[in-house]
Design a protein around this motif. Sequence first.
Motif, mmCIF file in Angstrom:
data_model
loop_
_atom_site.group_PDB
_atom_site.id
_atom_site.type_symbol
_atom_site.label_atom_id
_atom_site.label_comp_id
_atom_site.label_asym_id
_atom_site.label_seq_id
_atom_site.Cartn_x
_atom_site.Cartn_y
_atom_site.Cartn_z
ATOM 1 N N TYR A 1 9.052 19.891 -1.856
ATOM 2 C CA TYR A 1 9.004 18.993 -0.574
ATOM 3 C C TYR A 1 10.052 19.062 0.172
ATOM 4 O O TYR A 1 11.101 19.673 0.043
ATOM 5 C CB TYR A 1 9.230 17.647 -1.462
ATOM 6 C CG TYR A 1 8.059 17.330 -2.248
ATOM 7 C CD1 TYR A 1 7.048 16.539 -1.751
ATOM 8 C CD2 TYR A 1 8.178 17.456 -3.716
ATOM 9 C CE1 TYR A 1 5.950 15.987 -2.352
ATOM 10 C CE2 TYR A 1 7.092 17.017 -4.328
ATOM 11 C CZ TYR A 1 5.987 16.404 -3.872
ATOM 12 O OH TYR A 1 5.039 15.872 -4.547
ATOM 13 N N LYS B 1 5.909 7.393 -3.754
ATOM 14 C CA LYS B 1 6.544 7.931 -4.994
ATOM 15 C C LYS B 1 7.682 9.211 -4.231
ATOM 16 O O LYS B 1 8.459 9.248 -4.958
ATOM 17 C CB LYS B 1 5.353 8.540 -5.841
ATOM 18 C CG LYS B 1 4.517 7.560 -6.521
ATOM 19 C CD LYS B 1 5.017 6.713 -7.237
ATOM 20 C CE LYS B 1 3.894 5.607 -7.639
ATOM 21 N NZ LYS B 1 4.445 4.420 -8.304
ATOM 22 N N VAL B 2 7.248 9.808 -3.581
ATOM 23 C CA VAL B 2 8.117 10.833 -3.000
ATOM 24 C C VAL B 2 9.574 10.082 -2.576
ATOM 25 O O VAL B 2 10.664 10.676 -2.707
ATOM 26 C CB VAL B 2 7.545 11.850 -1.719
ATOM 27 C CG1 VAL B 2 8.659 12.607 -1.307
ATOM 28 C CG2 VAL B 2 6.131 12.475 -2.403
ATOM 29 N N THR C 1 1.427 4.692 -2.567
ATOM 30 C CA THR C 1 0.710 6.015 -2.248
ATOM 31 C C THR C 1 1.764 6.980 -2.780
ATOM 32 O O THR C 1 2.838 6.689 -3.362
ATOM 33 C CB THR C 1 0.690 6.110 -0.851
ATOM 34 O OG1 THR C 1 1.880 6.051 -0.397
ATOM 35 C CG2 THR C 1 -0.094 5.290 -0.091
ATOM 36 N N ARG C 2 1.242 8.271 -2.734
ATOM 37 C CA ARG C 2 1.947 9.540 -3.363
ATOM 38 C C ARG C 2 3.258 9.541 -2.527
ATOM 39 O O ARG C 2 4.349 9.742 -2.801
ATOM 40 C CB ARG C 2 1.129 10.772 -3.129
ATOM 41 C CG ARG C 2 1.847 11.821 -3.880
ATOM 42 C CD ARG C 2 0.994 13.115 -3.794
ATOM 43 N NE ARG C 2 1.631 14.350 -4.300
ATOM 44 C CZ ARG C 2 1.558 14.855 -5.470
ATOM 45 N NH1 ARG C 2 1.083 14.069 -6.392
ATOM 46 N NH2 ARG C 2 2.159 15.915 -5.863
ATOM 47 N N THR C 3 3.113 9.297 -1.120
ATOM 48 C CA THR C 3 4.352 9.001 -0.230
ATOM 49 C C THR C 3 5.422 8.081 -0.681
ATOM 50 O O THR C 3 6.701 8.600 -1.098
ATOM 51 C CB THR C 3 3.867 8.574 1.210
ATOM 52 O OG1 THR C 3 2.815 9.545 1.542
ATOM 53 C CG2 THR C 3 5.146 8.755 2.202
ATOM 54 N N PHE D 1 10.368 9.635 8.439
ATOM 55 C CA PHE D 1 9.157 8.832 8.624
ATOM 56 C C PHE D 1 9.333 7.264 8.173
ATOM 57 O O PHE D 1 8.956 6.410 8.675
ATOM 58 C CB PHE D 1 8.058 9.246 7.648
ATOM 59 C CG PHE D 1 6.648 8.436 7.334
ATOM 60 C CD1 PHE D 1 5.831 8.167 8.342
ATOM 61 C CD2 PHE D 1 6.686 7.713 6.065
ATOM 62 C CE1 PHE D 1 4.694 7.145 7.951
ATOM 63 C CE2 PHE D 1 5.679 6.868 5.626
ATOM 64 C CZ PHE D 1 4.754 6.790 6.544
ATOM 65 N N LEU E 1 13.701 17.070 -5.459
ATOM 66 C CA LEU E 1 12.398 17.456 -4.740
ATOM 67 C C LEU E 1 12.196 18.589 -4.108
ATOM 68 O O LEU E 1 11.179 19.329 -3.942
ATOM 69 C CB LEU E 1 12.217 16.177 -3.668
ATOM 70 C CG LEU E 1 11.792 14.856 -4.286
ATOM 71 C CD1 LEU E 1 11.791 13.934 -3.023
ATOM 72 C CD2 LEU E 1 10.440 14.781 -4.684
ATOM 73 N N TRP F 1 0.910 -1.213 0.266
ATOM 74 C CA TRP F 1 -0.042 0.056 -0.091
ATOM 75 C C TRP F 1 1.075 1.124 -0.168
ATOM 76 O O TRP F 1 0.717 2.075 -0.848
ATOM 77 C CB TRP F 1 -0.728 0.060 1.405
ATOM 78 C CG TRP F 1 -1.723 1.195 1.522
ATOM 79 C CD1 TRP F 1 -2.576 1.902 0.788
ATOM 80 C CD2 TRP F 1 -1.180 2.288 2.623
ATOM 81 N NE1 TRP F 1 -2.838 3.054 1.212
ATOM 82 C CE2 TRP F 1 -2.203 3.495 2.149
ATOM 83 C CE3 TRP F 1 -0.161 2.368 3.248
ATOM 84 C CZ2 TRP F 1 -2.192 4.577 3.024
ATOM 85 C CZ3 TRP F 1 -0.197 3.701 4.054
ATOM 86 C CH2 TRP F 1 -1.061 4.701 3.914
ATOM 87 N N GLN G 1 10.800 7.409 -3.507
ATOM 88 C CA GLN G 1 11.377 6.901 -4.727
ATOM 89 C C GLN G 1 12.017 8.165 -5.318
ATOM 90 O O GLN G 1 13.090 8.237 -5.790
ATOM 91 C CB GLN G 1 10.573 6.294 -5.883
ATOM 92 C CG GLN G 1 10.008 4.799 -5.535
ATOM 93 C CD GLN G 1 8.892 4.341 -6.067
ATOM 94 O OE1 GLN G 1 9.108 4.269 -7.448
ATOM 95 N NE2 GLN G 1 7.765 4.007 -5.509
ATOM 96 N N GLY G 2 11.452 9.426 -5.231
ATOM 97 C CA GLY G 2 12.022 10.681 -5.747
ATOM 98 C C GLY G 2 13.237 11.058 -4.940
ATOM 99 O O GLY G 2 14.260 11.303 -5.610
ATOM 100 N N ALA H 1 11.542 15.011 6.350
ATOM 101 C CA ALA H 1 10.356 14.635 6.919
ATOM 102 C C ALA H 1 10.003 13.246 6.584
ATOM 103 O O ALA H 1 9.711 12.399 7.210
ATOM 104 C CB ALA H 1 9.380 15.606 6.803
ATOM 105 N N PHE H 2 10.151 13.003 5.225
ATOM 106 C CA PHE H 2 9.861 11.794 4.510
ATOM 107 C C PHE H 2 10.939 10.605 5.080
ATOM 108 O O PHE H 2 10.510 9.363 5.118
ATOM 109 C CB PHE H 2 9.781 11.888 3.007
ATOM 110 C CG PHE H 2 8.527 12.762 2.544
ATOM 111 C CD1 PHE H 2 7.329 12.026 2.456
ATOM 112 C CD2 PHE H 2 8.437 13.942 2.611
ATOM 113 C CE1 PHE H 2 6.213 12.772 1.841
ATOM 114 C CE2 PHE H 2 7.329 14.836 1.821
ATOM 115 C CZ PHE H 2 6.382 14.084 1.697
#
Lengths: 367, 256
Positions: free
Chosen positions: A228, A211-212, A207-209, A236, A223, A203, A214-215, A232-233
Amino acid sequence: MPRLKKVRQLPLNRWIDLALFLFLLSFPTWQNTYWVYIMSGIMAYMIFALSLDLLWGYTGLMSMGHSVLFGSGGYMIGIASAWANQADWIKFDQLPWFLALLSSPLGAFLAALLLPGLIALFIGLFMFSGKIRGVFFSLITLALAGIAELFVINQSRYTHGDSGITVTSRTLFSNADSQRLTDQQFYFVVLAFLLGSYLLCLWLVNTRTGKVLQGIRENESRLTYLGYKPAAFKLFIFVLSGMMAGLAGMLFVRVQGSINHSSIGINLATLVLVWVAVGGRGNLTGALIGTLLLQFSETKLNSVFSGISADFAQYWKLVLGLLLLLIVFVIPRGLIGVLLDYQQSRQDRDRKAAIMQKEVNRHGANP
Amino acid sequence: MAPTLNPEAAPVLLETRGLSVNFNGFQALSDISLSIRQGELRVIIGPNGAGKTTFMDLITAKARPSAGQVLFEGQDITGKSAAEIARRYKIGRKFQGPNVFDNMTVAENIELAIAGYESLPQSLFFRASAAFRHRVTEILEQIELADYRDFMATDLSHGQRQWLEIGMVFAQDPKLIILDEPTSGMTADETKKTGEMIKKLKGEHTILVVEHDMDFVRQVADYVTVFNFGKLLVEGTLEAVQQNPEVQAVYLKEAD
Ligand SMILES: Nc1ncnc2c1ncn2[C@@H]1O[C@H](COP(=O)(O)OP(=O)(O)O)[C@@H](O)[C@H]1O
Ligand SMILES: [Mg+2]
């Protein structure tokens, strides 16, 4: 049928995942208790490998000390079990405040998730706000695994040092022998956690998260110019991955019935890197398959060769080392990576053909 | 070729005041003061090493000025973070040479660039609406990559990768679009198409372009700023600038 088309375009590896889970589901029906026990341990390791894949495969953060999070989860269960059963090496008559949570089995379960999460949070806060990246992240985590191993050996008052801890096995929320499940039953408990972890990962990465993340792996600085804040990502995913590693450690200890410093040190940290690298990073399947193949082979070969040579463990390490070199140089994307590249190139060929056809049609219409 | 908007009437969007930067003793930019009005398409030209990219670095917080200020919509944005400049002030930038997410698909690159979902909770619970998907397709058509949406960015040609990054900037829906040499490495045909893409945005968007290709500059530019050795040499309409003997001496002869 648009739905049918969607199924056909599903990445090949999702079918492998499905087959793998069906295989795992049926495994106890045609295998003896010994292999059910072995496979339970491998499934706990698969959760561990998934947690590393989120961090390394998807986000590009190559933790070389992920065992710290696995082992700290495992040790929470170990200490709680030793305390509950008053192991003979325990010389204190009250749990210190920082281990107070371990007085109840449910508390120990939570501690096995929270402590790795907290460790990841502190390491992450330090590293990601200090902009530590790439190889420095890897080296610092590697050093932490070395430190953690020495730490548990030295803190023998709580960890029983070099000898490790015997743990009530095959329970989740109890440290009483009377509450132990059978090998078969506990196998399905671990399988349920593996399936849950896999679905959570699946899941998340879609999600967009995801993809971020992977970015961040592909081009972190780009990014920031899209607005962005990568730190923070990263924090997380590090904390989530840490908690998942802690879960894996807890389950592994409950399967094996013991824990020692090798579960928190460089040895296991390296092993999980090899599993994920051989299977292939960044697609979840590789982490699962790599762990299964290598751990299964090790056990199988061990049972075959240990009669011939007592040094099997040494040879196996050599084999793993050579295999890693081979993978890095010949198929850097790992076994599943090769498969996905093949699918991608076939799809690209079809798409290119369709684009060419379109061009031809257009020029044919108005020459 | 008349500007679609009367530049004198529109308010100033971006203004730099005495912008200077010094890299370890090397004065890369000195005292750049210029302003760009809303809806304007400004082209910056100048020889290699003139400081054009550095100027954009200062606006987008890739580098810090040693002196001077950047004002955007009248607010001082000097010293803000790159993420804040992109997200809050809505300045989008395409870098020199394609700078994209290589091992992600073309569509994923555009989706990530669409603004409004940059925080962790926003991205975690994001679900693509029909309008969102429509916007992605629209941008892919704008940059001629509709047929390539499922290709990995790394498998595109150089020119297509440039387009992809231009599309990412469009996707940000910025108030100011900054494009650093958008046509470098493109074929003549691709360069022309790029010019058309940018001209279509004229008037609605404020655009700042650095460009080397003089055919392209002729195709899109109304108003041109010339940089040389880190200084602003001259500004004016393309015709006026081309007549300027100083400009002819330092740049146009060399480029043409
Ligand atoms: N971060 C930096 N550190 C040191 N020198 C730099 C840096 N960025 C740019 N420069 C120098 O500043 C000058 C201007 O570069 P640049 O802005 O890239 O020129 P242009 O884009 O006009 O070709 C060049 O001489 C370049 O070497
Ligand atoms: Mg430049």
